[in-house]
Design a protein around this motif. Structure first.
Motif, PDB file in Angstrom:
ATOM      1  N   VAL A 114       0.706  -1.296  -0.046  1.00  0.00           N
ATOM      2  CA  VAL A 114      -0.073   0.177  -0.028  1.00  0.00           C
ATOM      3  C   VAL A 114       0.927   1.192   0.046  1.00  0.00           C
ATOM      4  N   LYS A 115       0.371   2.195  -0.555  1.00  0.00           N
ATOM      5  CA  LYS A 115       1.044   3.520  -0.367  1.00  0.00           C
ATOM      6  C   LYS A 115       0.048   4.562   0.108  1.00  0.00           C
ATOM      7  N   MET A 116       0.282   5.136   1.274  1.00  0.00           N
ATOM      8  CA  MET A 116      -0.896   6.101   1.822  1.00  0.00           C
ATOM      9  C   MET A 116      -0.299   7.407   2.300  1.00  0.00           C
ATOM     10  N   GLY A 131      -2.256  18.518   1.696  1.00  0.00           N
ATOM     11  CA  GLY A 131      -1.819  18.618   0.287  1.00  0.00           C
ATOM     12  C   GLY A 131      -0.314  18.512   0.303  1.00  0.00           C
ATOM     13  N   TYR A 132       0.180  19.232  -0.314  1.00  0.00           N
ATOM     14  CA  TYR A 132       1.755  19.604  -0.359  1.00  0.00           C
ATOM     15  C   TYR A 132       2.274  20.536   0.493  1.00  0.00           C
ATOM     16  N   SER A 133       1.273  21.152   1.538  1.00  0.00           N
ATOM     17  CA  SER A 133       1.714  22.175   2.172  1.00  0.00           C
ATOM     18  C   SER A 133       2.627  21.918   3.258  1.00  0.00           C
ATOM     19  N   GLY A 137       9.524   5.347   3.335  1.00  0.00           N
ATOM     20  CA  GLY A 137       9.537   6.687   3.702  1.00  0.00           C
ATOM     21  C   GLY A 137       9.255   7.428   2.639  1.00  0.00           C
ATOM     22  N   ASN A 138       8.459   8.420   2.550  1.00  0.00           N
ATOM     23  CA  ASN A 138       8.179   9.438   1.364  1.00  0.00           C
ATOM     24  C   ASN A 138       7.868  10.687   1.890  1.00  0.00           C
ATOM     25  N   GLY A 139       8.346  11.894   1.200  1.00  0.00           N
ATOM     26  CA  GLY A 139       7.956  13.121   1.381  1.00  0.00           C
ATOM     27  C   GLY A 139       9.062  14.022   1.564  1.00  0.00           C
ATOM     28  N   ASP A 140       9.389  14.892   0.686  1.00  0.00           N
ATOM     29  CA  ASP A 140      10.199  16.121   0.740  1.00  0.00           C
ATOM     30  C   ASP A 140      11.719  15.488   0.742  1.00  0.00           C
ATOM     31  N   ILE A 141      12.296  14.491  -0.185  1.00  0.00           N
ATOM     32  CA  ILE A 141      13.347  14.214  -0.219  1.00  0.00           C
ATOM     33  C   ILE A 141      13.914  15.010  -1.292  1.00  0.00           C
ATOM     34  N   GLU A 142      14.637  16.030  -1.352  1.00  0.00           N
ATOM     35  CA  GLU A 142      15.171  16.855  -2.333  1.00  0.00           C
ATOM     36  C   GLU A 142      16.395  16.632  -2.773  1.00  0.00           C
ATOM     37  N   ILE A 158      11.422   8.521  -3.745  1.00  0.00           N
ATOM     38  CA  ILE A 158      11.624   9.742  -4.209  1.00  0.00           C
ATOM     39  C   ILE A 158      10.726  10.080  -5.467  1.00  0.00           C
ATOM     40  N   GLY A 159       9.972  11.319  -5.445  1.00  0.00           N
ATOM     41  CA  GLY A 159       9.008  11.690  -6.279  1.00  0.00           C
ATOM     42  C   GLY A 159       9.480  12.837  -7.054  1.00  0.00           C
ATOM     43  N   ARG A 160       8.945  14.099  -6.576  1.00  0.00           N
ATOM     44  CA  ARG A 160       9.425  15.515  -7.410  1.00  0.00           C
ATOM     45  C   ARG A 160      10.755  15.476  -7.645  1.00  0.00           C
TER      46      ARG A 160
HETATM   47  C1  LIG Z   1       2.992  14.845 -10.841  1.00  0.00           C
HETATM   48  C2  LIG Z   1       2.950  13.991  -9.641  1.00  0.00           C
HETATM   49  C3  LIG Z   1       2.038  12.961  -9.863  1.00  0.00           C
HETATM   50  C4  LIG Z   1       1.649  11.973  -8.901  1.00  0.00           C
HETATM   51  N1  LIG Z   1       1.105  10.706  -8.926  1.00  0.00           N
HETATM   52  C5  LIG Z   1       0.929   9.795  -8.007  1.00  0.00           C
HETATM   53  C6  LIG Z   1       0.481   8.532  -8.363  1.00  0.00           C
HETATM   54  O1  LIG Z   1      -0.234   8.342  -9.549  1.00  0.00           O
HETATM   55  N2  LIG Z   1       0.412   7.420  -7.470  1.00  0.00           N
HETATM   56  C7  LIG Z   1       0.624   8.034  -5.979  1.00  0.00           C
HETATM   57  O2  LIG Z   1       0.606   6.952  -5.193  1.00  0.00           O
HETATM   58  N3  LIG Z   1       0.995   9.041  -5.816  1.00  0.00           N
HETATM   59  C8  LIG Z   1       1.531   9.975  -6.916  1.00  0.00           C
HETATM   60  N4  LIG Z   1       2.098  11.099  -6.425  1.00  0.00           N
HETATM   61  C9  LIG Z   1       2.615  11.533  -5.069  1.00  0.00           C
HETATM   62  C10 LIG Z   1       4.055  10.973  -5.290  1.00  0.00           C
HETATM   63  O3  LIG Z   1       4.390   9.475  -5.465  1.00  0.00           O
HETATM   64  C11 LIG Z   1       4.703  11.079  -3.651  1.00  0.00           C
HETATM   65  O4  LIG Z   1       4.176  10.629  -2.794  1.00  0.00           O
HETATM   66  C12 LIG Z   1       4.753  12.691  -3.392  1.00  0.00           C
HETATM   67  O5  LIG Z   1       5.059  13.451  -4.590  1.00  0.00           O
HETATM   68  C13 LIG Z   1       5.680  13.059  -2.214  1.00  0.00           C
HETATM   69  O6  LIG Z   1       6.970  12.605  -2.615  1.00  0.00           O
HETATM   70  P1  LIG Z   1       8.157  13.767  -3.004  1.00  0.00           P
HETATM   71  O7  LIG Z   1       8.047  14.704  -1.685  1.00  0.00           O
HETATM   72  O8  LIG Z   1       9.322  13.075  -3.089  1.00  0.00           O
HETATM   73  O9  LIG Z   1       7.609  14.282  -4.269  1.00  0.00           O
HETATM   74  C14 LIG Z   1       2.371  11.905  -7.466  1.00  0.00           C
HETATM   75  C15 LIG Z   1       3.113  13.244  -7.272  1.00  0.00           C
HETATM   76  C16 LIG Z   1       3.371  14.174  -8.326  1.00  0.00           C
HETATM   77  C17 LIG Z   1       4.284  15.451  -8.164  1.00  0.00           C
END
Ligand SMILES: Cc1cc2nc3c(=O)[nH]c(=O)nc-3n(C[C@H](O)[C@H](O)[C@H](O)COP(=O)(O)O)c2cc1C
Length: 304
Positions: free
Chosen positions: A132-134, A167-169, A190-195, A214-216
């Motif tokens: 799961v991703k939550m 949200g992302y705030s 772990g996830n969130g704000d790894i820059e 790692i996302g953004r």
């Molecule tokens: C453009 C974009 C699309 C995303 N799409 C999904 C998605 O399809 N499924 C999901 O679980 N999270 C999605 N996310 C959330 C990311 O997987 C991640 O949880 C979130 O960006 C926080 O991580 P970060 O700080 O490394 O960006 C998306 C985020 C972004 C920026």
């Protein structure tokens, strides 16, 4: 779940396509996910949705991320597609209004009884491991209670340490990740704000989580995975210049063509991510956005 290193590419709608995942893997990502696809859309097998979950042998280990709530539809779709993936991931995090209105994504976090029923039904009837991703909760942090329900049915839990309401705030609360890790027996991502690689290392150390997602910071930047691995192993990493960035972008274009995934709108979005933050980025941004075809974008980038 056992991965070759701690650095995982996040699922990202419109960004984590097959071609992009292959580049991230080559740079060292140890796991990647498809972007979330709706179980209902997948059950209808339309071409656009099938393209979103396209994979290939080198795209491994790979997790298929599904959004949905109907346990029978989800199970049907899983049974049909699971053979092509290493994990099936259920989205309990998406904050978008459209998704929440349907009761998917982060909306499911409000239904603790149903989470148990759903995960029990899926995990006991499928062959591949379920993950799961939550988010940490819908309105407030309820992550501990939620993961205690989930852990009996899943092979890993990825946590974006913000609530849906946030949200992302603000900042992701890494203390939540640490608390979860201390209280569950399954691997925690772990996830969130790894820059940066330094931040990835910091999250691993502070939270003791098993993996970081790692996302953004990976958008337009597959190199981040090599940098994270190098920093993790040697406390230093190489920086990449524009020429190298262009090279990897052209490779991305080639892979999209190879897998028949080239789409003008999506390619524009990716191009903007690859070339943001450089001198002159603003000027090419307008030209990329108004391009009529992908060859035009390639020409703009060549001359940049
Ligand atoms: C453009 C974009 C699309 C995303 N799409 C999904 C998605 O399809 N499924 C999901 O679980 N999270 C999605 N996310 C959330 C990311 O997987 C991640 O949880 C979130 O960006 C926080 O991580 P970060 O700080 O490394 O960006 C998306 C985020 C972004 C920026």
């Amino acid at each position: 779940m056992k991965l070759k290193n701690p650095f995982v590419l996040a699922p990202m709608a419109n960004y984590s396509d097959l071609a992009f995942r292959l580049l991230c893997r080559r740079c060292g990502a140890s796991l990647a996910y498809t972007e979330q696809v709706s179980a209902i859309a997948l059950s209808k097998e339309n071409r656009k949705t099938l393209n979103m979950i396209k994979t290939c042998e080198e795209d491994s280990p790979i997790s298929l991320q599904l959004s949905g709530r109907d346990k029978n539809i989800l199970l049907d779709v899983i049974k049909k597609h699971e053979k092509n993936y290493d994990y099936i991931d259920l989205n309990f995090g998406c904050p978008s209004k459209k998704i929440v209105k349907c009761g998917y994504g982060s909306a499911l976090l409000k239904e603790k009884e149903y989470i148990k029923e759903l995960l029990e039904h899926l995990s006991s009837n499928m062959k591949k491991p379920l993950t799961v991703k939550m988010r940490s909760g819908f309105k407030q942090n309820e992550s501990l209670e939620l993961v205690k329900i989930m852990e009996d049915y899943v092979d890993a839990i990825a946590v974006h340490a913000r609530t849906r309401e946030q949200g992302y705030s603000g900042k992701a609360d890494w203390g939540i990740i640490r608390e979860i890790k201390e209280n569950v027996s399954v691997p925690v991502i772990g996830n969130g704000d790894i820059e940066s690689p330094e931040k990835a290392f910091e999250m691993l150390n502070l939270t003791k989580c098993d993996y970081v997602m790692i996302g953004r910071a990976a958008q337009g930047n597959p190199f981040i995975f090599e940098q994270c691995n190098d920093y993790f192993n040697e406390r230093e990493y190489q920086k990449y210049d524009l020429k190298e960035k262009k090279g990897v972008f052209f490779e991305y274009h080639g892979l999209l063509k190879k897998f028949d995934l080239l789409n003008l709108g999506l390619f524009k979005g990716q191009a903007l991510e690859f070339f943001k933050g450089y001198n002159g980025s603003k000027e090419i941004k307008t030209r990329i956005v108004t391009s009529k075809n992908t060859d035009e974008i390639i020409e703009i980038v060549k001359r940049f």
